[in-house]
Design a protein around this motif. Sequence first.
Motif, short mmCIF file in Angstrom:
data_model
loop_
_atom_site.label_atom_id
_atom_site.label_comp_id
_atom_site.label_asym_id
_atom_site.label_seq_id
_atom_site.Cartn_x
_atom_site.Cartn_y
_atom_site.Cartn_z
N GLU A 128 4.46 -10.89 4.69
CA GLU A 128 4.78 -10.16 3.50
C GLU A 128 5.04 -11.24 2.50
OE1 GLU A 128 6.20 -5.80 4.75
OE2 GLU A 128 7.74 -7.34 4.93
N ILE A 147 3.56 -8.13 -2.59
CA ILE A 147 4.52 -7.06 -2.79
C ILE A 147 5.30 -7.42 -4.18
CG2 ILE A 147 6.68 -5.96 -1.81
CD1 ILE A 147 5.82 -6.60 0.98
N ASP A 148 5.47 -6.28 -5.10
CA ASP A 148 6.34 -6.34 -6.36
C ASP A 148 5.91 -7.75 -7.07
OD1 ASP A 148 7.52 -4.17 -5.88
OD2 ASP A 148 9.21 -5.10 -4.47
N GLU A 190 1.70 -3.70 -2.58
CA GLU A 190 2.69 -2.60 -3.03
C GLU A 190 3.66 -2.98 -3.97
OE1 GLU A 190 5.74 0.14 -0.59
OE2 GLU A 190 4.45 -1.23 0.37
N TRP A 191 3.94 -1.88 -4.90
CA TRP A 191 5.15 -2.02 -5.79
C TRP A 191 6.29 -0.97 -5.24
CZ3 TRP A 191 0.16 -3.02 -7.57
CH2 TRP A 191 -0.02 -4.05 -8.13
N THR A 192 7.23 -1.33 -4.69
CA THR A 192 8.19 -0.63 -4.07
C THR A 192 8.89 0.37 -4.93
OG1 THR A 192 9.79 -2.21 -4.25
CG2 THR A 192 8.56 -2.40 -2.35
N LYS A 193 8.90 0.26 -6.21
CA LYS A 193 9.29 1.22 -7.26
C LYS A 193 8.29 2.37 -7.40
CE LYS A 193 12.79 -1.50 -9.27
NZ LYS A 193 13.24 -2.11 -10.60
N ARG A 194 8.49 3.42 -7.15
CA ARG A 194 7.39 4.63 -7.50
C ARG A 194 7.32 4.70 -8.96
NH1 ARG A 194 6.21 2.51 -3.44
NH2 ARG A 194 6.02 3.55 -1.36
N ASN A 211 5.84 -1.81 -12.90
CA ASN A 211 4.79 -2.20 -11.97
C ASN A 211 3.66 -2.93 -12.48
OD1 ASN A 211 6.64 -0.91 -10.39
ND2 ASN A 211 5.38 0.55 -9.60
#
Length: 303
Positions: A86, A114-115, A137-141, A146
């Motif tokens: 990651e 990620i992010d 992936e962006w961890t904030k929905r 983003n």
Amino acid sequence: MARLLSRARFYACLLWLWGALSTAAVAKVWTIAPSATMQYAVQEALIAADPGDIVELPEGRFAMTVELVLSKPFVTMRGQGMHKTELVYSETAAGPQGILTAADHTIIEDLAVIDHPGDGIKAVGVNGVTFRRVRVEWTKRAGKDNGAYGLYPVMSHNVLMEDNLVIGASDAGIYVGQSKNIVVRRNRVEYNVAGIEIENSQRADVYDNTATNNTGGILVFNLPNLLIKGGHGTRLFHNRIVKNNFVNFAPAGNSVALIPQGTGILIMANPNVEIFENLIADHYTTSIAVVSYNITERAADDP
């Protein structure tokens, strides 16, 4: 059915052959050790690698501040798995994307980005690129900051994206723009504005994907004012497109900001699109819409 799948199989076999040739006579495997400064060791290996080499990243979660760039053809960048290697980017990460390739016959596989505040992984002007078992992936929905695109090949030929996972893009999770000969298969996209988008591209087969919990599941667009126009010949089949009712959090002014929340498939100004044998269900607005660019009420400078 064999006839219907023949084109996708042809492209997939062609792309597999390029990948096989790239590793058939491997000169070296560059094995990167885990460390706090791993990103610099990876970039040094990518610069030093010769065609056919593999740059192998270790298992772990690594803080990243710089963009990684592939510039040599027939080089593979490989981690230990999309949930094992990651690469986690800071809000101030340098470069507009996490990983960039401008080299022909690139393979990027088995890792996660990620992010990143910009795009995840981008390929520009390449002939032959494979993204395989990659997670972006962006961890904030629905995060307002983003990045726009998860996997992002543009102006490229012979594109293969398979078995990837993209979550949280503020534009499109998987985007292919101004490209030719494309296979997008067995991917999962969720919590993006657009799950999968094929734009101004020719001969794309999009199949066996799952698009769920996006604003719009799969988009096929032709847009004006781009260098490459005349996209056509996309086929969407054997996809699972369900419950794409997520809030539209695209920045104002983006094309996808116009997508109605709860859209399964949206075709705009793109001819010769085939849609068959998909599961499309549980959308608040529409399962399939075919529209003119004129609905955007935006000017087009093209003659």
